[in-house]
Design an enzyme around this catalytic site. Structure first.
Site, mmCIF file in Angstrom:
data_model
loop_
_atom_site.group_PDB
_atom_site.id
_atom_site.type_symbol
_atom_site.label_atom_id
_atom_site.label_comp_id
_atom_site.label_asym_id
_atom_site.label_seq_id
_atom_site.Cartn_x
_atom_site.Cartn_y
_atom_site.Cartn_z
ATOM 1 C CG ASP A 123 0.246 -0.032 2.778
ATOM 2 O OD1 ASP A 123 1.223 0.362 2.137
ATOM 3 O OD2 ASP A 123 -1.095 -0.380 3.825
ATOM 4 C CG ASP B 43 -6.185 -5.108 1.425
ATOM 5 O OD1 ASP B 43 -6.778 -4.490 0.838
ATOM 6 O OD2 ASP B 43 -5.828 -4.924 2.652
ATOM 7 C CB CYS C 149 -13.124 -27.037 6.003
ATOM 8 S SG CYS C 149 -11.617 -26.065 5.940
ATOM 9 C CB CYS D 51 -7.693 -26.182 6.078
ATOM 10 S SG CYS D 51 -7.793 -26.056 8.319
ATOM 11 C CB CYS E 128 -11.097 -28.948 9.326
ATOM 12 S SG CYS E 128 -11.752 -27.448 9.009
ATOM 13 C CG HIS F 30 -9.912 -23.368 9.667
ATOM 14 N ND1 HIS F 30 -10.699 -24.185 9.503
ATOM 15 C CD2 HIS F 30 -11.205 -22.349 9.643
ATOM 16 C CE1 HIS F 30 -12.403 -23.256 8.532
ATOM 17 N NE2 HIS F 30 -12.206 -22.453 8.996
#
Ligand SMILES: [Zn+2]
Ligand SMILES: [Zn+2]
Lengths: 416, 429
Positions: free
Chosen positions: B91, B265, B303, B305, B308, B333
């Site tokens: 930024d 973002d 999920c 991931c 999980c 997660h």
């Protein structure tokens, strides 16, 4: 939902069945005539490679390393990193023992399959013995949920839910400065609780480490060790160290105990942290060390850098120090890894300059990277110890290490 | 220009694209996690790749403070410094100054602020912001804009918009690495459609590699928010990426993507993780709650991931807000969830099933059909029929026509609500 529960329950059953069939195996692979140091082989889980001792048992918080997440753990030296320490008292304020048991015990709870856990109440970081509040009913600890009196029944409920590979019995650990009378009481209680724990153990006390205390009294240490060796235990846990005794009086205390213990059973110790202290323990015949050294180094921004090859006396800008402090401004632009030929994730991926930055801006990744490197390096130190014992050169290794530390200290003192 | 933006699929305003940047070929719509100080809190770069992160944000203000852009430049740029092989975005630093420092003051020269190091007055000009970002070396850099709170009204908004336009020329002139870094302009103008329109036109005239919609996600009401996004996306060029700054709620991302935005973002997914909150298809799950203590289910049973697949809510409950590992696992997660959402948006647009995806998303999040009014309104503009997700409105007491817009009436009449609507009409007669 139901299927998940069933699944977990099935896994739990399978796990218990497996554990039932297996007994911990320990054998001595190498040792020197006249010496106490030994290389052993500890076989804890059927599907996992045996662990060579002397070994480092990694400190955990609720079963996982403080900062190394389970997916990163395999990147730390394997299979050496497969042995972890857990304190059942970490689970006092978490899921109920029933839930932990439903999930399938500690291995399932933290999802580290193929890893082994040894459990003892004291972790030397979050759970510390509080001898003044300990009474005949149970041992008192400062824990994350305040001061708690833990009775054998409560302790065994947690142990049985967690189902670790090895577990130490409840001990009354006292610091070195207590009266002879208090010290004697601690031995009496520890032996009584040993019997109570074994009686409460549902799986027939197959993986029990009998706790041995006795403070800094050789007489009481011997008395406790003799009592414990009369019991049916798989190994021994030496408590009451790192609690105010001097480093000079320790070898005599350690040897008084190990000389009584049967050779073919493993011996674990808590409270010996520094490399010099570990070497003392190895010299006395200790096999397993759970150390808070890595934790403290990591929090302080330190990275271990001492040479692991015992013939090498590393000459570098940093002198011969055991560690470097990555907080220091000299690392601001240092684009080298912590150690050039280190194979750990941290050294393979990141520079000293980056870690210096992360420490400066208080980013958690600093601790993650440092814990990975320090764990990897300290495991390497234990490997070097085992090699030295196998080659019959442990005494030399020990002397060289202490000497180079001494030289360094003298050099630092001379320069300052 | 150092990027290629190829639209791979569309549904009305929504588009799925491939955005080729110097360090990575990314897929949009895309959530970009914020790694303020050259790291995403608690995660390694390997884990970020595994999670599927494609572009990471760095904050110029923080990086300039420590370790400094000179040092980053000397050590080979931020990619090398943090060992992140994929794309980066920085930024301008202006927003951080205005939001973090009390004594920031904006003049034609730039942003004046009190140094957090020694308290001396400092000045960040558009030229300096670009110079710093050139040294940091991100794939996408942002123009310095005159940031005002969205909740402010009056002439200050107009001043800020025109100043933002004047500053873009100074940014373009100062940009030394246009072949390696893409300068995005930022559309300002508050909630005023006329000002927004002037700003969009001004920026589009400069033919920048990409455009951001700024000045949102700052506490304005949701209806104003989506209308600004809709207006800007409609006016921005089709062949350039559109980035809505500061947006990170999954619902907002779905709505903005339906309206034709591409990039987002926000610190939200990682920050909320540190407070013990998990993002799940139903919304959020507060792991701190006592009900989690003995819940053996994973955070999100759907999920895939690492967290999980391995951990129960009960175990995460024991870690969150107490142990570092709690925020490490939850951040993992939550970012996985955001990246999965990005991939699902992209794939559903490419595969021509975007409306189905949106409806399923809304049904999961609002099982009772209480989809917020602003979402319904935005979806109408996006041309996505979400009638099936919305419960009938409670019977109005007076003047149906006054309360229910023609489009809502139309929606009512589309599904099973014929009878309801006619019964309301009956009552009103
Ligand atoms: Zn290393
Ligand atoms: Zn997950």
């Amino acid at each position: 939902m139901l299927s998940i529960l069933n699944n977990l329950a099935n896994r739990a059953l399978a796990k218990t069945g497996e554990r039932e069939a297996e007994a911990m195996k320990f054998g001595i692979k190498a040792w020197r005539n006249g010496g106490r140091e030994r290389v052993g082989s500890l076989d804890l889980v059927n599907n996992n490679a045996a662990i060579e001792t002397p070994a480092l048992v990694l400190t955990t918080r609720k079963g996982l390393p403080t900062y190394i997440s389970p997916d990163l753990l395999p990147s730390v030296a394997s299979p050496d990193s497969c042995l972890l320490q857990a304190s059942p008292l970490h689970f006092l304020d978490s899921a109920s023992p029933k839930t932990i048991s439903n999930i399938g015990g500690l291995h399932q709870l933290v999802s580290l399959h193929g890893y082994s856990f040894t459990a003892a109440p004291r972790d030397s970081i979050l759970c510390l013995p509080e001898y003044e509040s300990t009474n005949k009913m149970g041992a008192s600890f400062e824990t994350t949920c305040g001061r708690r009196l833990i009775k054998p029944a409560e302790y065994m409920e947690l142990v049985s839910a967690l189902n670790p590979n090895l577990w130490a019995t409840l001990a009354d650990e006292v610091p070195a400065w207590v009266s002879e009378k208090r010290n004697k009481t601690s031995v009496d209680r520890t032996v009584r609780w040993l019997d109570e724990c074994i009686a409460l153990d549902k799986v027939g006390s197959r993986n029990v480490l009998g706790a041995i205390v006795g403070g800094s009294s050789i007489e009481q240490r011997v008395r406790c060790a003799e009592e414990v060796t009369r019991r049916n235990v798989s190994g021994y846990w030496l408590g009451g160290f790192g609690l105010g005794e001097t480093i000079d009086e320790r070898p005599a205390l350690l040897c008084a105990v190990t000389d009584i213990l049967p050779t073919e059973r493993p011996r674990q110790i808590s409270g010996l942290d520094l490399p010099e202290e570990v070497l003392q323990g190895v010299a006395s015949g200790i096999d397993l060390f759970n150390s808070t050294y890595i934790y403290h180094l990591t929090l302080g921004g330190y990275a271990l850098t001492f040479p692991l090859n015992r013939n090498e006396r590393r000459i570098s800008d940093e002198g011969n120090d055991i560690k470097i402090n990555l907080k220091a401004t000299i690392y601001r632009k240092d684009t080298s890894p912590i150690i050039d030929d280190c194979r750990c994730y941290t050294c393979q991926n990141h520079t000293r300059a980056y870690i210096n930055h992360l420490i400066n801006v208080h980013e958690m990744l600093a601790q993650i990277l440092l814990e990975i490197h320090n764990t990897h390096h300290y495991l390497g130190f234990f490997r070097a110890i085992r090699e030295a014992i196998k080659e019959g050169e442990f005494d030399l290794f020990h002397e060289n290490f202490v000497q180079s530390r001494h030289d360094h200290m003298t050099a630092v003192a001379a320069n300052s | 220009m150092a990027l290629r933006f190829e639209v791979l699929g569309r549904f009305n305003r929504a588009r799925a694209a491939q955005l080729t940047l110097p360090h990575f070929v990314s897929q949009t719509p895309l959530f970009m996690p914020v790694g303020t100080q050259g790291t995403i809190k608690g995660l390694t770069t390997n884990q970020l790749e595994e999670i599927g992160c494609q572009i990471i944000l760095g904050n110029t203000y923080h990086l300039e403070l420590r370790p400094g852009s000179d040092l980053i430049d000397e050590l080979g740029g931020l990619h090398k410094f943090m060992n992140w092989p994929r794309a980066l975005l920085t930024d301008s630093g202006g927003f951080q100054m205005v939001s973090l420092l009390h004594l920031a003051d904006i003049t034609e020269k730039g942003v004046t602020f009190q140094s957090p190091v020694d308290g001396k007055p400092m000045l960040l000009t558009p030229e300096q912001s670009i110079e710093i970002q050139n040294r940091i070396g991100a794939d996408i850099i942002m123009a310095l804009d005159d940031v005002v709170k969205t909740t402010i009204t009056g002439p200050r908004i107009e001043e800020a918009m025109y100043r933002t336009l004047r500053w873009i020329d100074r940014c373009i002139a100062a940009h030394k690495r246009p072949n390696e870094q893409n300068l995005f302009g930022i559309v300002q103008g508050g909630l005023d459609p006329v000002l927004r329109d002037i700003c969009v036109r001004g920026l589009v005239d400069r033919n920048l590699p990409g455009y951001a919609i700024g000045g949102l996600a700052g506490g304005e009401d949701k209806d104003s928010f989506w209308r600004v996004v809709a207006q800007c996306t409609a006016a921005l060029p089709e062949d350039k990426p559109r980035y809505v700054m500061g947006v990170g709620y999954p619902l907002d991302i779905v709505v903005c993507s339906a309206l034709g935005a591409d990039m987002y973002d926000c610190v939200y997914p990682t920050r909320t993780a540190r407070f013990g909150t998990a993002l799940v298809p139903e919304g959020i799950l507060k792991l701190k709650q006592n009900a989690m203590a003995n819940d053996v289910r994973p955070i999100d049973p759907t999920c895939m991931c690492m967290v999980c697949k391995n951990y129960s809510r009960a175990y995460i409950h024991s870690l969150v807000t107490k142990d570092a590992m709690g925020s490490q696992l939850l951040s993992y997660h939550n970012l996985f969830y955001m990246m999965k959402l990005s991939r699902d948006l992209h794939a559903s647009i490419v595969e021509g099933r975007f409306p189905e995806f949106v409806r399923e998303f809304l049904q999961n999040m609002f099982p009772k059909g209480d989809v917020p009014e602003w979402v319904c309104n935005a979806m109408e503009v996006a041309g996505i029929d979400i009638t099936a997700c919305c419960s009938p409105f409670p019977a109005p007491k007076i003047g149906l026509e006054a309360l229910v817009s023609p489009m809502v009436q139309q929606r009512f009449s589309q599904k099973n609500n014929h009878s309801l609507l006619s019964s309301i009409n009956q009552k009103l007669k």
